[in-house]
Design an enzyme around this catalytic site. Structure first.
Site, PDB file in Angstrom:
ATOM      1  N   ASP A 204       0.838  -1.202   0.000  1.00  0.00           N
ATOM      2  CA  ASP A 204       0.000   0.000   0.000  1.00  0.00           C
ATOM      3  C   ASP A 204       0.874   1.253   0.000  1.00  0.00           C
ATOM      4  OD1 ASP A 204      -2.786   1.033   0.427  1.00  0.00           O
ATOM      5  OD2 ASP A 204      -1.885   1.905   2.217  1.00  0.00           O
ATOM      6  N   GLU A 262      14.639 -15.148   0.170  1.00  0.00           N
ATOM      7  CA  GLU A 262      14.957 -16.162   1.188  1.00  0.00           C
ATOM      8  C   GLU A 262      13.798 -17.141   1.346  1.00  0.00           C
ATOM      9  OE1 GLU A 262      17.377 -13.209   4.029  1.00  0.00           O
ATOM     10  OE2 GLU A 262      15.716 -14.271   5.019  1.00  0.00           O
TER      11      GLU A 262
HETATM   12  C1  NOJ Z   1      -4.475   2.978  -0.871  1.00  0.00           C
HETATM   13  C2  NOJ Z   1      -5.607   2.032  -0.632  1.00  0.00           C
HETATM   14  O1  NOJ Z   1      -5.911   1.359  -1.822  1.00  0.00           O
HETATM   15  C3  NOJ Z   1      -6.748   2.874  -0.128  1.00  0.00           C
HETATM   16  O2  NOJ Z   1      -7.956   2.162  -0.069  1.00  0.00           O
HETATM   17  C4  NOJ Z   1      -6.378   3.421   1.221  1.00  0.00           C
HETATM   18  O3  NOJ Z   1      -7.395   4.288   1.662  1.00  0.00           O
HETATM   19  C5  NOJ Z   1      -5.059   4.210   1.136  1.00  0.00           C
HETATM   20  N1  NOJ Z   1      -4.062   3.530   0.392  1.00  0.00           N
HETATM   21  C6  NOJ Z   1      -4.508   4.485   2.506  1.00  0.00           C
HETATM   22  O4  NOJ Z   1      -3.986   3.312   3.069  1.00  0.00           O
END
Ligand code: NOJ
Length: 524
Positions: A204, A262
């Site tokens: 993310d 790994e």
């Molecule tokens: C991207 C994620 O896809 C989204 O849903 C989220 O709100 C933001 N990152 C923050 O983590």
């Protein structure tokens, strides 16, 4: 050196990965919220659909202010979604069905209920606990002009006067990745889930993590108010980004590469990196970094043969330079569903199917978002039912409309989303009866049947048709290309076009000697 053409090793290179938004996929216990046992019970649907892997959005302990993207404990499952043994059972069952499992990792920020943040608040200014986050003194207001991606300022003041940075909601404090405790913690988290058998990670906000050390103001030239370039996740209007895509981030991914290696040559990571250019995107997938990055250019392309052609050519050229496999995506839990983006209704669906068929013919992997195989549209969720933190911060519609729970069967809500009549956390539309998995499984011309056909036929060529795409000139409105034995055509115009020579393997809509507008076909 791994064999790049062996689907059992670098399996992701040509995989179709299905994104599960946990809350909205399947509910096993009747609380109206999807959960891990619900996913496990529905895995046969995904095996039958013909995908190769699942990416499951965060199911870790979380107060759910951003539906799991605010993690309070990276090594446990939120009771809302089940337990660690439910996660183990899901992974085991998926593997039995030959489905790989990719889990979501959220390293840019924690929840404000993470024990680190609670300790930081308790310990006060200047403490080592605060040094894991981005706390600053700034007596005259926020330390800089940055905005949260979800709207409003990116800084919140705590009782003792210090400010902390949150590029997303105020319940999602950003970590300080220059503090060695932070990378050390995430290395443990990677190993924890690798040991439990996951095949990979979706990272993310992979372009976040490091901020320009000076924390200088963002230079804003195209509007009065400072704004985050990632606001609404699709608009990119601001080019000065001291909060994103800093060079130091690549050191983290080089370390993660070693950890994944790994664990085995068949473990991977895919980055969510909203970078300014395709070139900066490919920096994340250099041979010693992550394996893939979402290519949002395909999702952002206009409905035109020229735009699609440009994205294909630019993407392939960029990834070739680093030896990575390209990726393609049309929908996810952050954007308006592509049927609706393409205008909705019959034409929106026809275009969505055509764009999907075109995408699935390209070398590399395709990411599908749950419900697109049913042709679901964005739902106009009533204001009182909206839960997206970006809606709560800005009053703008937000992302709830692509997160409406999946209709599995039956004639009315909850459409077998969960047991009994319990209604799901976002209400489903009254007119979804004909869109359920059950209804579409019984109809040969359904969108579900079309996806199954496409994925079945794709298996015959995905690993053998090669990575070379040769563009063919078919006039301004028709995208046409060859890949190995396959010819692909997509009519973005308004009049029927000539079909090339060959046997039609599959078309996204009726073909009658001609390729109708808003239709794509695969030929051999
Ligand atoms: C991207 C994620 O896809 C989204 O849903 C989220 O709100 C933001 N990152 C923050 O983590």
């Amino acid at each position: 050196m791994a064999d790049l053409n062996d689907p059992n090793v670098q399996w992701w290179r040509n995989a179709v990965v299905y994104q599960i938004y946990v809350r909205s996929f399947a509910d096993s216990n009747g609380d109206g919220i999807g959960d891990l046992p619900g996913i496990t019970a529905r895995l046969p649907h995904l095996a039958d659909l013909g995908v190769d892997a699942l990416w499951i959005t965060p199911f870790y302990t979380s107060p759910q202010h951003d539906h799991g993207y605010d993690v309070a404990d990276y090594r446990d499952v939120d009771p809302l979604f089940g337990s660690l043994s439910d996660a183990d059972a899901l992974i085991a069952r998926a593997h039995e069905l030959d489905l790989r499992v990719v889990v979501d990792l959220v390293p840019n920020h924690t929840s404000d209920e993470h024990e680190w943040f609670k300790a930081a608040l308790a310990a006060g200014p200047g403490s080592p606990e605060r040094a894991r986050y981005m706390f600053r003194d700034s007596p005259d207001g926020p330390p800089n002009n940055w905005s949260s991606v979800f709207g409003g300022p990116a800084w919140t003041q705590v009782e003792d006067g210090q400010w902390y940075l949150h590029l997303f909601d105020s319940t999602q404090p950003d970590l300080d990745w220059r503090n060695p405790e932070v990378p050390a913690m995430f290395e443990d988290v990677l190993r924890f889930w690798l040991d439990r058998g996951v095949d990979g990670f979706r990272v993310d906000v992979a372009h976040g993590l490091f901020k320009e050390e000076s924390l200088r103001d963002q230079v804003v030239t195209d509007g009065d108010a400072p704004a985050s370039s990632a606001h609404e996740m699709v608009e990119r209007t601001i080019t000065d980004e001291p909060m994103w895509d800093q060079p130091e981030v690549h050191g983290v991914y080089r370390e993660w590469h070693r950890i994944l290696d790994e664990a085995g040559p068949d473990r991977m990571a895919v980055a969510e990196a909203w970078t300014q250019t395709i070139e900066s995107m490919t920096a994340f997938i250099r041979p010693d970094e992550l394996d893939q990055t979402f290519n949002f250019a395909w999702l952002l392309a206009d409905w035109s043969a020229e735009s699609f052609a440009e994205v294909i050519t630019d993407t392939l050229a960029a990834v070739e330079g680093v030896g990575a496999a390209p990726t393609w995506v049309l929908s996810n839990h952050d954007v308006v569903r592509h049927v609706t983006r393409y205008g909705g209704g019959e034409q929106g669906l026809a275009r969505a199917r055509a764009a999907t068929l075109t995408m699935l013919a390209l070398p590399g992997s395709s990411y599908l978002y749950q419900g697109e195989e049913l042709g679901l549209e964005q739902v106009d969720v009533a204001p009182e039912d909206r839960q997206d933190p970006s809606y709560l911060r800005t009053g703008e519609v937000g992302r709830d409309g692509c997160r409406v729970p999946i209709p599995w069967g039956g004639a009315e809500a909850p459409y077998a989303f969960g047991p009994g009549a319990a209604q799901p956390w976002i209400p489903q539309p009254a007119d979804w009866a004909s869109l359920t998995v059950e209804a579409q499984s019984a109809a040969a011309d359904s969108t579900l049947a079309f996806y199954k056909d496409a994925l079945r036929i794709r298996k015959d060529f995905a690993w053998t048709a090669g990575d070379v795409v040769e563009m063919v000139d078919a006039g301004p409105d028709v995208l046409a290309f060859k890949r190995g034995p396959l010819t692909v055509v997509l009519n973005c115009g308004t009049t029927p076009a000539e079909l090339p020579e060959g046997e039609v393997l599959l078309a996204s809509g009726p073909v009658d000697g001609k390729l109708l507008p808003d239709t794509a076909a695969w030929l051999r």
